[in-house]
Design an enzyme around this catalytic site. Structure first.
Site, PDB file in Angstrom:
ATOM      1  N   GLY A  48       0.773  -1.249   0.000  1.00 56.46           N
ATOM      2  CA  GLY A  48       0.000   0.000   0.000  1.00 56.46           C
ATOM      3  C   GLY A  48       0.798   1.289   0.000  1.00 56.46           C
ATOM      4  CG  ASP A 106      -8.082   0.202  10.462  1.00 53.92           C
ATOM      5  OD1 ASP A 106      -8.696   0.517  11.481  1.00 53.92           O
ATOM      6  OD2 ASP A 106      -8.652  -0.347   9.508  1.00 53.92           O
ATOM      7  CE  LYS A 134      -9.861   3.472   7.823  1.00 50.18           C
ATOM      8  NZ  LYS A 134     -10.259   2.084   7.487  1.00 50.18           N
ATOM      9  CG  ASP A 162      -5.950  -3.492  -2.236  1.00 54.33           C
ATOM     10  OD1 ASP A 162      -5.528  -3.157  -1.116  1.00 54.33           O
ATOM     11  OD2 ASP A 162      -6.340  -4.638  -2.499  1.00 54.33           O
TER      12      ASP A 162
HETATM   13  P1  5GP Z   1      -4.033  -2.129  10.986  1.00 54.56           P
HETATM   14  O1  5GP Z   1      -3.062  -3.245  11.231  1.00 54.56           O
HETATM   15  O2  5GP Z   1      -3.556  -0.779  11.473  1.00 54.56           O
HETATM   16  O3  5GP Z   1      -5.420  -2.444  11.494  1.00 54.56           O
HETATM   17  O4  5GP Z   1      -4.251  -2.023   9.431  1.00 54.56           O
HETATM   18  C1  5GP Z   1      -3.233  -1.686   8.601  1.00 54.56           C
HETATM   19  C2  5GP Z   1      -3.404  -2.288   7.229  1.00 54.56           C
HETATM   20  O5  5GP Z   1      -4.747  -2.671   6.936  1.00 54.56           O
HETATM   21  C3  5GP Z   1      -3.030  -1.266   6.186  1.00 54.56           C
HETATM   22  O6  5GP Z   1      -1.653  -1.294   5.896  1.00 54.56           O
HETATM   23  C4  5GP Z   1      -3.913  -1.648   5.023  1.00 54.56           C
HETATM   24  O7  5GP Z   1      -3.268  -2.629   4.252  1.00 54.56           O
HETATM   25  C5  5GP Z   1      -5.135  -2.246   5.660  1.00 54.56           C
HETATM   26  N1  5GP Z   1      -6.220  -1.259   5.806  1.00 54.56           N
HETATM   27  C6  5GP Z   1      -6.678  -0.705   6.948  1.00 54.56           C
HETATM   28  N2  5GP Z   1      -7.671   0.158   6.710  1.00 54.56           N
HETATM   29  C7  5GP Z   1      -7.858   0.160   5.356  1.00 54.56           C
HETATM   30  C8  5GP Z   1      -8.751   0.867   4.472  1.00 54.56           C
HETATM   31  O8  5GP Z   1      -9.608   1.672   4.868  1.00 54.56           O
HETATM   32  N3  5GP Z   1      -8.625   0.594   3.144  1.00 54.56           N
HETATM   33  C9  5GP Z   1      -7.710  -0.271   2.658  1.00 54.56           C
HETATM   34  N4  5GP Z   1      -7.675  -0.447   1.331  1.00 54.56           N
HETATM   35  N5  5GP Z   1      -6.851  -0.955   3.452  1.00 54.56           N
HETATM   36  C10 5GP Z   1      -6.926  -0.742   4.795  1.00 54.56           C
END
Ligand code: 5GP
Length: 178
Positions: A48, A106, A134, A162
């Site tokens: 990403g 996230d 977020k 994506d």
């Molecule tokens: P975390 O581990 O912080 O929950 O999420 C991180 C990863 O989840 C990001 O690097 C991404 O790949 C994916 N991700 C989290 N939120 C989104 C979103 O709203 N859209 C997309 N496309 N990917 C997300």
């Protein structure tokens, strides 16, 4: 407001290309000032962050290198489910200042995994840069040094992110219409 369709879903433009460009200029200016005189390795997290990493790095005018690692998911044999492993390390990061380049933070689970790995590899200093954040979903006690935009807890695509493999090439960020 621009709307697009990807596969079965509709999205509305949330952050324009121009807003992204302006914010990139600001973030890079801040990094150039904060990190001057240090031996810096920018560490992009694939897939990403490839656009954000490239766009930031071309604005960096201090001595710096860039490297990429990828989070590979595979099904674990234990009940903990999916295990994520960071692969592709080819840079010695010991005693270096690392700037992690993330597309989006996230829950922070991914970031925590990366920060732990950097501690094991004995980076001297770790800074975190993420294009999108977020806050409502974030569950970790990790401070983010460079945040492009804080956004609501809703699925987004574009600018590297994506939906089912598509949408990464969109120059702006779009949010899911529910
Ligand atoms: P975390 O581990 O912080 O929950 O999420 C991180 C990863 O989840 C990001 O690097 C991404 O790949 C994916 N991700 C989290 N939120 C989104 C979103 O709203 N859209 C997309 N496309 N990917 C997300």
């Amino acid at each position: 407001m621009k709307e697009i369709r990807i596969l079965d879903k509709k999205f509305r433009e949330l952050i324009t290309e121009k807003a992204i460009r302006n914010r990139l200029d600001e973030l890079a200016r801040q990094m150039n000032s904060d990190l001057a005189g240090k031996d810096v390795v920018f560490l992009g997290i694939l897939n990403g962050a490839f656009l954000f990493a490239a766009d930031i790095f071309r604005r960096i005018d201090i001595k710096a290198r860039i490297s990429f690692v990828k989070l590979a998911s595979y099904e674990g044999t234990s009940s903990s489910g999916t295990i994520k492993e960071l692969i592709g390390w080819n840079e010695d990061i010991k005693n270096k200042t690392i700037v992690v380049i993330e597309d989006i933070v996230d829950t922070g689970n991914t970031l925590e995994r990366i920060v732990d790995e950097l501690a094991i590899r004995k980076a001297s200093e770790v800074k975190i840069a993420t294009m999108l954040f977020k806050p409502a979903a974030f569950t970790k006690d990790i401070s983010l040094d460079y945040v492009g935009f804080e956004i609501p807890d809703n699925f987004v695509v574009g600018y590297g992110l994506d939906y089912d493999g598509y949408g990464r090439n969109l120059p702006s960020v779009y949010t899911l219409i529910k």
